[in-house]
Motif scaffolding. Structure first.
Motif, PDB file in Angstrom:
ATOM      1  N   GLU A  92     -16.976   1.568  29.279  1.00 19.85           N
ATOM      2  CA  GLU A  92     -15.617   1.442  28.750  1.00 19.85           C
ATOM      3  C   GLU A  92     -14.596   1.987  29.737  1.00 19.85           C
ATOM      4  O   GLU A  92     -13.537   1.380  29.955  1.00 19.85           O
ATOM      5  CB  GLU A  92     -15.499   2.192  27.416  1.00 19.85           C
ATOM      6  N   ARG A  93     -14.933   3.114  30.341  1.00 21.07           N
ATOM      7  CA  ARG A  93     -14.015   3.720  31.313  1.00 21.07           C
ATOM      8  C   ARG A  93     -13.919   2.852  32.570  1.00 21.07           C
ATOM      9  O   ARG A  93     -12.842   2.722  33.158  1.00 21.07           O
ATOM     10  CB  ARG A  93     -14.521   5.125  31.668  1.00 21.07           C
TER      11      ARG A  93
ATOM     12  N   GLN B 286     -14.116  -0.379  32.687  1.00 22.88           N
ATOM     13  CA  GLN B 286     -13.235  -1.510  32.367  1.00 22.88           C
ATOM     14  C   GLN B 286     -11.770  -1.102  32.428  1.00 22.88           C
ATOM     15  O   GLN B 286     -10.923  -1.852  32.917  1.00 22.88           O
ATOM     16  CB  GLN B 286     -13.569  -2.052  30.981  1.00 22.88           C
TER      17      GLN B 286
END
Length: 230
Positions: free
Chosen positions: A28-29, A31
């Motif tokens: 997630e980070r 992205q």
């Protein structure tokens, strides 16, 4: 316990591909980082978090995989180690990345550009602060604007409000006097960039500490090589 403020200066790293370091971040980070269109924005974001994790490791003697940077609902970062929680704040601008860290909450900010500062002051400074700026000679007015602006932003990072907070209500002179329990201190960097840290007055640092990027790269090299071998 005093809050510590560390500064890291990026040079060639602003344009260097970040791919070897992305493995240190969650999917997630990753992205989020890759959404930045400019390589320099990606690099500053990556190195800010790498600096924080490096400091967490050095402070607690912990291994790289056992420390992390977490974020609350407002996006305010916090460091976690096997020994517990460390309060951190991150900021970056131009070639500078800053991290304040300690057992107590703090906020840190760095700014390198003050283009259009008079309009910003009109909107976000108190009438008293604006009047004081206007009385200053032009050669020093821009620098003093950055002193106030970084104090305001660092205070809002301390409280967790970010730019949603009321900048005009923050009394910079009270922060400098450390008269209301919370203190603020400015540090002028070598290229003219301005920074500030805010925290409880008894924990306010008196100096900034500098980290060479080579220290972090040397620390990470075995970890990066190991991750690339899989």
């Amino acid at each position: 316990m005093t809050i510590h403020v560390y500064a890291l200066r990026l040079m060639d790293e602003l344009e260097t591909p970040i791919l070897p370091y992305l493995a240190h971040f969650s999917p997630e980070r990753q992205q989020m980082i890759l959404r930045y269109r400019k390589p320099a924005d990606r690099s500053r974001t990556v190195w800010a978090e790498l600096l924080a994790r490096y400091l967490l490791c050095k402070g607690d003697g912990a291994g790289w995989e056992s420390v992390s940077v977490e974020r609350g609902k407002t996006g305010k970062p916090r460091g976690r180690t096997p020994e517990g929680v460390q309060e951190i704040s991150l900021s970056h601008s131009g070639s500078w990345v800053l991290c304040s860290i300690g057992a107590w909450g703090s906020g840190v900010d760095v700014e390198t550009c003050s283009e259009g500062y008079e309009e910003i002051a009109d909107h976000f400074f108190s009438p008293e602060e604006n009047a004081l700026l206007q009385r200053m000679p032009l050669p020093v007015r821009e620098k003093e604007f950055l002193r106030y602006w970084t104090l305001k932003e660092s205070f809002l990072k301390l409280t967790g409000e970010g730019l949603s907070g009321d900048l005009g209500s923050i009394d910079c002179m009270a922060l400098q006097r450390e008269s209301e329990g919370i203190g603020g201190k400015n540090f002028l960097l070598s290229d003219g960039a301005m920074s500030a840290v805010c925290t409880q007055r008894e924990h306010l640092p008196t100096q900034m500490e500098f980290i060479r990027i080579r220290e972090i790269k040397d620390f990470l090299r075995p970890i990066v090589l190991c991750s690339l071998s899989y």
